[in-house]
Design a protein around this motif. Structure first.
Motif, short mmCIF file in Angstrom:
data_model
loop_
_atom_site.label_atom_id
_atom_site.label_comp_id
_atom_site.label_asym_id
_atom_site.label_seq_id
_atom_site.Cartn_x
_atom_site.Cartn_y
_atom_site.Cartn_z
N SER A 28 -2.27 -22.07 -17.92
CA SER A 28 -2.05 -22.23 -19.36
C SER A 28 -3.18 -21.58 -20.15
O SER A 28 -2.95 -20.90 -21.17
N GLN A 29 -4.42 -21.77 -19.71
CA GLN A 29 -5.57 -21.17 -20.40
C GLN A 29 -5.56 -19.65 -20.32
O GLN A 29 -5.95 -18.98 -21.27
N VAL A 30 -5.11 -19.11 -19.20
CA VAL A 30 -5.00 -17.65 -19.08
C VAL A 30 -3.97 -17.14 -20.07
O VAL A 30 -4.19 -16.16 -20.77
N ARG A 31 -2.86 -17.82 -20.15
CA ARG A 31 -1.79 -17.40 -21.06
C ARG A 31 -2.22 -17.42 -22.53
O ARG A 31 -1.78 -16.59 -23.31
N THR A 32 -3.08 -18.36 -22.90
CA THR A 32 -3.54 -18.45 -24.29
C THR A 32 -4.80 -17.63 -24.54
O THR A 32 -5.29 -17.59 -25.66
N GLY A 33 -5.31 -16.98 -23.50
CA GLY A 33 -6.49 -16.13 -23.65
C GLY A 33 -7.81 -16.88 -23.62
O GLY A 33 -8.86 -16.31 -23.93
N LEU A 34 -7.80 -18.15 -23.24
CA LEU A 34 -9.03 -18.94 -23.17
C LEU A 34 -9.83 -18.68 -21.90
O LEU A 34 -11.02 -18.99 -21.84
N ARG A 35 -9.18 -18.14 -20.89
CA ARG A 35 -9.89 -17.80 -19.65
C ARG A 35 -9.23 -16.60 -19.02
O ARG A 35 -8.14 -16.19 -19.41
N HIS A 36 -9.91 -16.04 -18.04
CA HIS A 36 -9.42 -14.88 -17.29
C HIS A 36 -9.28 -15.30 -15.83
O HIS A 36 -9.90 -16.26 -15.40
N LEU A 37 -8.51 -14.54 -15.10
CA LEU A 37 -8.49 -14.74 -13.66
C LEU A 37 -9.85 -14.40 -13.09
O LEU A 37 -10.56 -13.54 -13.62
N THR A 38 -10.21 -15.02 -11.99
CA THR A 38 -11.42 -14.62 -11.28
C THR A 38 -11.09 -13.34 -10.51
O THR A 38 -9.91 -13.05 -10.26
N PRO A 39 -12.10 -12.59 -10.08
CA PRO A 39 -11.81 -11.40 -9.27
C PRO A 39 -11.01 -11.74 -8.01
O PRO A 39 -10.12 -11.00 -7.61
N GLU A 40 -11.32 -12.89 -7.40
CA GLU A 40 -10.61 -13.29 -6.18
C GLU A 40 -9.13 -13.58 -6.48
O GLU A 40 -8.24 -13.21 -5.70
N GLN A 41 -8.88 -14.25 -7.60
CA GLN A 41 -7.49 -14.55 -7.98
C GLN A 41 -6.74 -13.26 -8.30
O GLN A 41 -5.59 -13.08 -7.90
N ALA A 42 -7.40 -12.36 -9.02
CA ALA A 42 -6.77 -11.08 -9.37
C ALA A 42 -6.46 -10.27 -8.11
O ALA A 42 -5.39 -9.66 -7.99
N MET A 43 -7.39 -10.28 -7.15
CA MET A 43 -7.17 -9.57 -5.89
C MET A 43 -6.00 -10.16 -5.12
O MET A 43 -5.17 -9.43 -4.58
N PHE A 44 -5.93 -11.47 -5.06
CA PHE A 44 -4.84 -12.17 -4.37
C PHE A 44 -3.49 -11.73 -4.95
O PHE A 44 -2.58 -11.35 -4.22
N ILE A 45 -3.38 -11.76 -6.27
CA ILE A 45 -2.12 -11.39 -6.93
C ILE A 45 -1.84 -9.90 -6.74
O ILE A 45 -0.70 -9.51 -6.44
N ALA A 46 -2.86 -9.05 -6.89
CA ALA A 46 -2.66 -7.60 -6.72
C ALA A 46 -2.14 -7.28 -5.33
O ALA A 46 -1.23 -6.46 -5.17
N GLU A 47 -2.72 -7.91 -4.31
CA GLU A 47 -2.28 -7.68 -2.94
C GLU A 47 -0.82 -8.08 -2.76
O GLU A 47 -0.03 -7.34 -2.17
#
Length: 116
Positions: free
Chosen positions: A36-55
């Motif tokens: 929810s916070q990512v969607r509202t722009g209050l936080r970003h994914l961590t590099p590890e989370q972004a890597m997981f999704i990208a893979e």
């Protein structure tokens, strides 16, 4: 829309639309509140989370990580430098693809055989 939110949307679409709860359970160190916070722009994914999704989504991990850092940058100057990195990365990839294509091209019959 920010890159973190776009990544969540791409991941969500993988199986025809996962719920935020399912996403939170599958992505490392993620909670429904984080989504929810990512969607509202209050936080970003961590590099590890972004890597997981990208893979999982078959995305270029390097490009995703640079875009994530670009999103987090505090000044336009830093964002501009990340933009330069992305352009250089894209140019290098295009050059590699072109070179590989040329190497895979069949030999031409136009080359004359040596005379005996």
């Amino acid at each position: 829309m920010n890159i973190s939110s776009k990544l969540i949307d791409q991941y969500k679409a993988l199986d025809g639309g996962k719920s935020d709860k399912v996403i939170a359970n599958e992505v490392p160190s993620m909670t429904v509140g984080n989504v929810s916070q990512v969607r509202t722009g209050l936080r970003h994914l961590t590099p590890e989370q972004a890597m997981f999704i990208a893979e999982r989504c078959g995305l270029d991990i390097g490009e995703v990580l640079v875009k994530l850092d670009m999103e987090k940058a505090k000044t336009p100057e830093v964002r501009a430098e990340f933009e330069k990195i992305l352009k250089r990365l894209a140019g290098a990839v295009a050059g590699i693809i072109l070179t590989m294509g040329m190497m895979a091209a069949p030999a031409s019959d136009a080359v004359a055989s040596p005379a005996r």
